[in-house]
Design a protein around this motif. Structure first.
Motif, PDB file in Angstrom:
ATOM      1  N   ASP A 171     -12.669 -57.865  39.783  1.00  0.00           N
ATOM      2  CA  ASP A 171     -12.546 -58.507  41.096  1.00  0.00           C
ATOM      3  C   ASP A 171     -11.901 -57.549  42.087  1.00  0.00           C
ATOM      4  N   ASP A 172     -12.076 -57.862  43.376  1.00  0.00           N
ATOM      5  CA  ASP A 172     -11.416 -57.070  44.415  1.00  0.00           C
ATOM      6  C   ASP A 172      -9.915 -57.331  44.388  1.00  0.00           C
ATOM      7  N   ILE A 173      -9.146 -56.279  44.568  1.00  0.00           N
ATOM      8  CA  ILE A 173      -7.690 -56.404  44.693  1.00  0.00           C
ATOM      9  C   ILE A 173      -7.420 -56.688  46.170  1.00  0.00           C
ATOM     10  N   PRO A 174      -6.630 -57.720  46.491  1.00  0.00           N
ATOM     11  CA  PRO A 174      -6.365 -58.042  47.894  1.00  0.00           C
ATOM     12  C   PRO A 174      -5.767 -56.846  48.652  1.00  0.00           C
ATOM     13  N   LEU A 175      -6.193 -56.684  49.900  1.00  0.00           N
ATOM     14  CA  LEU A 175      -5.749 -55.556  50.717  1.00  0.00           C
ATOM     15  C   LEU A 175      -4.227 -55.531  50.870  1.00  0.00           C
ATOM     16  N   GLY A 176      -3.606 -56.690  50.997  1.00  0.00           N
ATOM     17  CA  GLY A 176      -2.149 -56.754  51.123  1.00  0.00           C
ATOM     18  C   GLY A 176      -1.445 -56.145  49.921  1.00  0.00           C
ATOM     19  N   ARG A 177      -1.976 -56.403  48.742  1.00  0.00           N
ATOM     20  CA  ARG A 177      -1.397 -55.818  47.522  1.00  0.00           C
ATOM     21  C   ARG A 177      -1.581 -54.306  47.517  1.00  0.00           C
TER      22      ARG A 177
ATOM     23  N   GLN B  31       0.978 -39.239  40.045  1.00  0.00           N
ATOM     24  CA  GLN B  31      -0.285 -39.222  39.290  1.00  0.00           C
ATOM     25  C   GLN B  31      -1.118 -40.469  39.599  1.00  0.00           C
ATOM     26  N   LYS B  32      -0.461 -41.629  39.669  1.00  0.00           N
ATOM     27  CA  LYS B  32      -1.173 -42.873  39.974  1.00  0.00           C
ATOM     28  C   LYS B  32      -1.743 -42.845  41.387  1.00  0.00           C
ATOM     29  N   LEU B  33      -0.969 -42.317  42.333  1.00  0.00           N
ATOM     30  CA  LEU B  33      -1.445 -42.224  43.716  1.00  0.00           C
ATOM     31  C   LEU B  33      -2.641 -41.281  43.826  1.00  0.00           C
ATOM     32  N   GLU B  34      -2.572 -40.160  43.124  1.00  0.00           N
ATOM     33  CA  GLU B  34      -3.679 -39.209  43.159  1.00  0.00           C
ATOM     34  C   GLU B  34      -4.924 -39.796  42.489  1.00  0.00           C
ATOM     35  N   ARG B  35      -4.724 -40.580  41.437  1.00  0.00           N
ATOM     36  CA  ARG B  35      -5.837 -41.266  40.784  1.00  0.00           C
ATOM     37  C   ARG B  35      -6.455 -42.293  41.737  1.00  0.00           C
ATOM     38  N   ALA B  36      -5.595 -43.015  42.466  1.00  0.00           N
ATOM     39  CA  ALA B  36      -6.080 -43.993  43.435  1.00  0.00           C
ATOM     40  C   ALA B  36      -6.870 -43.312  44.545  1.00  0.00           C
TER      41      ALA B  36
ATOM     42  N   LEU C 108     -10.728 -43.900  45.608  1.00  0.00           N
ATOM     43  CA  LEU C 108     -11.123 -44.192  46.984  1.00  0.00           C
ATOM     44  C   LEU C 108     -12.268 -43.277  47.399  1.00  0.00           C
ATOM     45  N   ASP C 109     -12.156 -42.000  47.060  1.00  0.00           N
ATOM     46  CA  ASP C 109     -13.219 -41.040  47.373  1.00  0.00           C
ATOM     47  C   ASP C 109     -14.527 -41.399  46.672  1.00  0.00           C
ATOM     48  N   GLU C 110     -14.425 -41.967  45.479  1.00  0.00           N
ATOM     49  CA  GLU C 110     -15.611 -42.332  44.691  1.00  0.00           C
ATOM     50  C   GLU C 110     -16.161 -43.711  45.057  1.00  0.00           C
ATOM     51  N   GLY C 111     -15.424 -44.438  45.923  1.00  0.00           N
ATOM     52  CA  GLY C 111     -15.863 -45.782  46.302  1.00  0.00           C
ATOM     53  C   GLY C 111     -15.522 -46.849  45.277  1.00  0.00           C
ATOM     54  N   LYS C 112     -14.589 -46.547  44.367  1.00  0.00           N
ATOM     55  CA  LYS C 112     -14.207 -47.489  43.312  1.00  0.00           C
ATOM     56  C   LYS C 112     -12.797 -48.048  43.509  1.00  0.00           C
ATOM     57  N   TYR C 113     -12.189 -47.745  44.631  1.00  0.00           N
ATOM     58  CA  TYR C 113     -10.803 -48.149  44.882  1.00  0.00           C
ATOM     59  C   TYR C 113     -10.748 -49.626  45.285  1.00  0.00           C
ATOM     60  N   GLY C 114      -9.734 -50.302  44.819  1.00  0.00           N
ATOM     61  CA  GLY C 114      -9.525 -51.697  45.198  1.00  0.00           C
ATOM     62  C   GLY C 114     -10.232 -52.676  44.292  1.00  0.00           C
TER      63      GLY C 114
ATOM     64  N   THR D 196      -1.780 -49.400  42.620  1.00  0.00           N
ATOM     65  CA  THR D 196      -2.110 -50.448  41.662  1.00  0.00           C
ATOM     66  C   THR D 196      -3.590 -50.411  41.282  1.00  0.00           C
ATOM     67  N   ALA D 197      -3.867 -50.749  40.039  1.00  0.00           N
ATOM     68  CA  ALA D 197      -5.242 -50.760  39.532  1.00  0.00           C
ATOM     69  C   ALA D 197      -5.649 -52.148  39.054  1.00  0.00           C
ATOM     70  N   ARG D 198      -4.742 -53.120  39.214  1.00  0.00           N
ATOM     71  CA  ARG D 198      -5.013 -54.485  38.740  1.00  0.00           C
ATOM     72  C   ARG D 198      -4.690 -55.496  39.831  1.00  0.00           C
ATOM     73  N   CYS D 199      -5.451 -56.583  39.823  1.00  0.00           N
ATOM     74  CA  CYS D 199      -5.170 -57.689  40.731  1.00  0.00           C
ATOM     75  C   CYS D 199      -3.905 -58.407  40.225  1.00  0.00           C
ATOM     76  N   VAL D 200      -3.370 -59.303  41.027  1.00  0.00           N
ATOM     77  CA  VAL D 200      -2.145 -60.014  40.673  1.00  0.00           C
ATOM     78  C   VAL D 200      -2.338 -60.795  39.374  1.00  0.00           C
ATOM     79  N   LYS D 201      -3.443 -61.485  39.270  1.00  0.00           N
ATOM     80  CA  LYS D 201      -3.724 -62.325  38.091  1.00  0.00           C
ATOM     81  C   LYS D 201      -3.697 -61.496  36.801  1.00  0.00           C
TER      82      LYS D 201
END
Length: 112
Positions: free
Chosen positions: A89-95, A67-72, A76-82, A102-107
């Protein structure tokens, strides 16, 4: 996120979704009810029931991950991913490569 990074993440998400679906199918086989008429000894039957319980939990976790992957993928399709849902803030590409759902940055993830 650049177009190239978005294409790369789309590929990763597609692969993870497919892997997760396969894992779910395997777990469905392992979580079928333990029939009382099977020729198990008392301890073997208890082991089978224990294993089923463990696999039930794994199945729930994999369904949740799907479910989380499909939401992600939808984001991505909507341009809101990451983009972190908490701070914006932007989530780092490595994460994202390591945990594409994931929907949250490390912090922000550490604060939760």
């Amino acid at each position: 996120m650049t177009d190239q990074e978005a294409r790369e993440m789309q590929k990763i998400l597609d692969e993870k979704i497919e892997e997760t679906k396969q894992e779910i199918e395997q777990l469905k086989e392992l979580t079928k009810p333990v029939k009382p008429d099977n020729a198990y000894g008392r301890l073997s039957r208890m082991d089978a029931i224990n294993n089923k319980t463990i696999n039930d939990k794994a199945l729930r976790e994999q369904k949740s991950r799907l479910q989380k992957l499909e939401r992600a993928q939808k984001k991505l399709d909507e341009g809101k991913y990451g983009i972190c849902v908490k701070c914006g803030d932007d989530i780092p590409l490595g994460r994202l490569k390591f945990m594409p759902w994931t929907a949250r940055c490390v912090k922000c993830a550490q604060k939760s």
